[in-house]
Design an enzyme around this catalytic site. Structure first.
Site, PDB file in Angstrom:
ATOM      1  N   TYR A 173       6.441  10.193  14.139  1.00  0.00           N
ATOM      2  CA  TYR A 173       6.591   9.704  13.282  1.00  0.00           C
ATOM      3  C   TYR A 173       5.004   9.753  12.018  1.00  0.00           C
ATOM      4  O   TYR A 173       3.688  10.282  12.645  1.00  0.00           O
ATOM      5  CB  TYR A 173       6.210   7.949  12.745  1.00  0.00           C
ATOM      6  CG  TYR A 173       6.536   7.177  10.805  1.00  0.00           C
ATOM      7  CD1 TYR A 173       7.344   7.698  10.432  1.00  0.00           C
ATOM      8  CD2 TYR A 173       4.735   6.623  10.994  1.00  0.00           C
ATOM      9  CE1 TYR A 173       7.180   6.862   9.135  1.00  0.00           C
ATOM     10  CE2 TYR A 173       5.167   6.119   9.764  1.00  0.00           C
ATOM     11  CZ  TYR A 173       5.791   6.644   8.873  1.00  0.00           C
ATOM     12  OH  TYR A 173       5.686   5.881   7.003  1.00  0.00           O
ATOM     13  N   ASP A 205       6.169   3.129  20.602  1.00  0.00           N
ATOM     14  CA  ASP A 205       6.484   2.175  19.606  1.00  0.00           C
ATOM     15  C   ASP A 205       7.966   2.807  19.585  1.00  0.00           C
ATOM     16  O   ASP A 205       8.487   3.877  19.875  1.00  0.00           O
ATOM     17  CB  ASP A 205       6.237   4.311  18.112  1.00  0.00           C
ATOM     18  CG  ASP A 205       6.336   3.810  16.518  1.00  0.00           C
ATOM     19  OD1 ASP A 205       7.417   3.240  16.900  1.00  0.00           O
ATOM     20  OD2 ASP A 205       6.623   3.706  15.488  1.00  0.00           O
ATOM     21  N   LYS A 250      12.123  -1.863   9.514  1.00  0.00           N
ATOM     22  CA  LYS A 250      13.087  -0.499   9.923  1.00  0.00           C
ATOM     23  C   LYS A 250      15.161  -1.306  10.199  1.00  0.00           C
ATOM     24  O   LYS A 250      15.002  -2.575   9.804  1.00  0.00           O
ATOM     25  CB  LYS A 250      13.179   0.508  10.550  1.00  0.00           C
ATOM     26  CG  LYS A 250      11.765   1.248  10.036  1.00  0.00           C
ATOM     27  CD  LYS A 250      11.995   2.025   9.399  1.00  0.00           C
ATOM     28  CE  LYS A 250      10.501   2.401   8.183  1.00  0.00           C
ATOM     29  NZ  LYS A 250       9.517   2.787   9.651  1.00  0.00           N
ATOM     30  N   ARG A 267      -4.515 -17.541   6.537  1.00  0.00           N
ATOM     31  CA  ARG A 267      -4.466 -15.516   7.221  1.00  0.00           C
ATOM     32  C   ARG A 267      -4.890 -15.855   9.343  1.00  0.00           C
ATOM     33  O   ARG A 267      -4.445 -14.830   9.502  1.00  0.00           O
ATOM     34  CB  ARG A 267      -6.091 -15.546   6.636  1.00  0.00           C
ATOM     35  CG  ARG A 267      -6.198 -13.588   7.428  1.00  0.00           C
ATOM     36  CD  ARG A 267      -7.634 -13.729   6.412  1.00  0.00           C
ATOM     37  NE  ARG A 267      -8.388 -13.639   5.884  1.00  0.00           N
ATOM     38  CZ  ARG A 267      -9.520 -14.318   6.353  1.00  0.00           C
ATOM     39  NH1 ARG A 267      -9.687 -14.296   7.541  1.00  0.00           N
ATOM     40  NH2 ARG A 267     -10.314 -15.057   5.970  1.00  0.00           N
TER      41      ARG A 267
HETATM   42  C1  PLP Z   1       8.418   3.564   9.023  1.00  0.00           C
HETATM   43  C2  PLP Z   1       7.776   3.349  10.536  1.00  0.00           C
HETATM   44  C3  PLP Z   1       6.461   3.341  11.315  1.00  0.00           C
HETATM   45  C4  PLP Z   1       5.439   2.905   9.690  1.00  0.00           C
HETATM   46  O1  PLP Z   1       6.191   1.759   9.295  1.00  0.00           O
HETATM   47  P1  PLP Z   1       5.936   0.669   8.188  1.00  0.00           P
HETATM   48  O2  PLP Z   1       6.480  -1.034   8.385  1.00  0.00           O
HETATM   49  O3  PLP Z   1       6.246   1.868   6.964  1.00  0.00           O
HETATM   50  O4  PLP Z   1       4.910   0.613   8.195  1.00  0.00           O
HETATM   51  C5  PLP Z   1       5.769   3.444  12.626  1.00  0.00           C
HETATM   52  N1  PLP Z   1       6.796   4.086  13.032  1.00  0.00           N
HETATM   53  C6  PLP Z   1       7.763   4.515  13.213  1.00  0.00           C
HETATM   54  C7  PLP Z   1       8.295   5.553  14.448  1.00  0.00           C
HETATM   55  C8  PLP Z   1       8.068   4.550  11.625  1.00  0.00           C
HETATM   56  O5  PLP Z   1       9.701   4.653  11.547  1.00  0.00           O
END
Ligand code: PLP
Length: 370
Positions: free
Chosen positions: A99, A170, A195, A47
């Site tokens: 988001y 982000d 993504k 972990r």
């Molecule tokens: C998809 C996304 C997230 C969350 O990511 P996950 O891997 O789905 O938990 C956070 N910020 C943005 C801009 C996103 O597109």
């Protein structure tokens, strides 16, 4: 050595030892041989660390010149970073139209005393006023999801710093290969590796990157005890994706830019959102993302939700799906999600690696109302 991102995605500073595998192995174990004080061995329980995570984190860290920590998802990374930063701060200043999952998470944290105010990062004076009231964490995206708005990271970092507030960017839509918010003064970045960063629509993972060693350690502590750890197999796949990340996103940016330009001239399209299209932020977008603006664009179709749903159904190549950044193009009507602030007819298109000519033919067919 000042290496290009395409090279840094592949090579660390150390040469491989004779006999070392060229590919970092997939290490599937819950525990490591150890006895005595666990602090005396590099790894004792899985972990707290795994060599397959480390290989991915090294590659991400090289792209951002930072130390990266990976998590089970982007929101897992967001959660841990928020908790690590909210020590002594009860207020979160969150961009208004980013988001939606982060806004939903903030609602849950409200039950634990965290006060969230939504703000527009284009209004720097308002941010200064809000920060003068009490200590806060400032959280933005650039480009935003799904409107692809671009904000001045250096300017916002300066306002935040002058009030002792950390700025988080982000970096999911641009990815660490196209944009390095830490160079512009951000305290930390968070990326949904799910993504474009992993890029093959086959894993959920997230990461935090920072140049602040103390914050890095706190984020690691939250991961180890919060438990939102990556699976080794997911980390292995994501590392493989990161090796081609710079190449993929540069090609996707070129195709996305071309499609955005063509969509802007389409008679049924009311508005197109892609960095560089808005004259007010075009220069800024070019400075912050000199290698391309990423795979994601969105546009508003006349006729609202029914017209957008019909167009999505008519496409033959572009697949109907949420998420973005994969090798195959996908799109969706964003307004179908509860909590999303997008207008009813807004379609978010994630441009993959198909040829521009094929994608445009598919878009034209889909938008043909007859
Ligand atoms: C998809 C996304 C997230 C969350 O990511 P996950 O891997 O789905 O938990 C956070 N910020 C943005 C801009 C996103 O597109």
């Amino acid at each position: 050595m000042d290496l290009d991102p395409s090279t840094r995605a592949l090579h660390g500073p150390e040469p491989l030892a004779p006999g070392a595998p060229l590919v970092p192995p997939l290490v599937l174990t819950s525990t490591f041989a150890s006895a005595g004080d666990p602090a005396d061995v590099p790894l004792a329980y899985a972990r707290y660390g795994n060599p397959t995570w480390s290989a991915l984190e090294d590659a991400l860290g090289r792209l951002e010149d930072a130390r990266a920590t990976t998590f089970a998802s982007g929101l897992g990374a967001t959660h841990a970073l928020l908790l690590a930063l909210m020590r002594g701060r009860q207020r979160l200043l969150l961009l208004r139209d980013g988001y939606h999952g982060v806004r939903e998470l903030a609602k849950l944290l409200a039950e634990r005393g965290v006060r969230t105010d939504l703000f527009d990062p284009a209004d720097r004076e308002a941010l200064g006023r809000a920060l003068a009231e009490e200590p806060a964490v400032v959280w933005i995206e650039s480009p935003t999801n799904p409107f692809l708005r671009v904000f001045d990271v250096a300017g916002l970092a300066e306002v935040a710093r002058s009030h002792g507030a950390p700025l988080v960017v982000d970096n999911t839509t641009a990815t660490p290969a196209l944009q390095r918010p830490l160079d512009f003064g951000a305290t930390a970045t968070v990326t949904s590796i799910t993504k474009a960063t992993s890029g093959h629509s086959d894993v959920l993972l997230g990461s935090v990157a920072t140049r602040d060693d103390d914050l890095h350690e706190r984020v690691r502590t939250w991961r180890g005890l919060g438990g939102a750890i990556p699976g080794p197999f997911e980390a292995f796949l994501a590392h493989r994706g990161v090796q081609s990340l710079p190449l993929r996103v540069e090609r996707q940016s070129r195709t996305a830019g071309a499609l955005a330009g063509r969509l802007a001239g389409h008679p049924r399209v009311l508005a197109v959102h892609y960095p560089g299209l808005d004259p007010e932020t075009a220069d800024l977008a070019g400075r912050q993302m000199p290698r391309g603006f990423g795979p994601l664009l969105s546009f508003e179709l006349e006729g609202g939700a029914p017209a957008a749903d019909a167009a999505i159904e008519r496409a033959k190549l572009i697949r109907p799906a949420t998420s973005f950044g994969g090798v195959e193009s996908t799109w969706e009507r964003r307004g179908r999600w509860p909590g999303e602030v997008a207008p009813d007819g807004l379609i978010r298109l994630s441009v993959g690696l198909e040829a521009e000519v094929d994608l445009w033919r598919d878009v034209e067919r889909a938008l043909d109302a007859r």
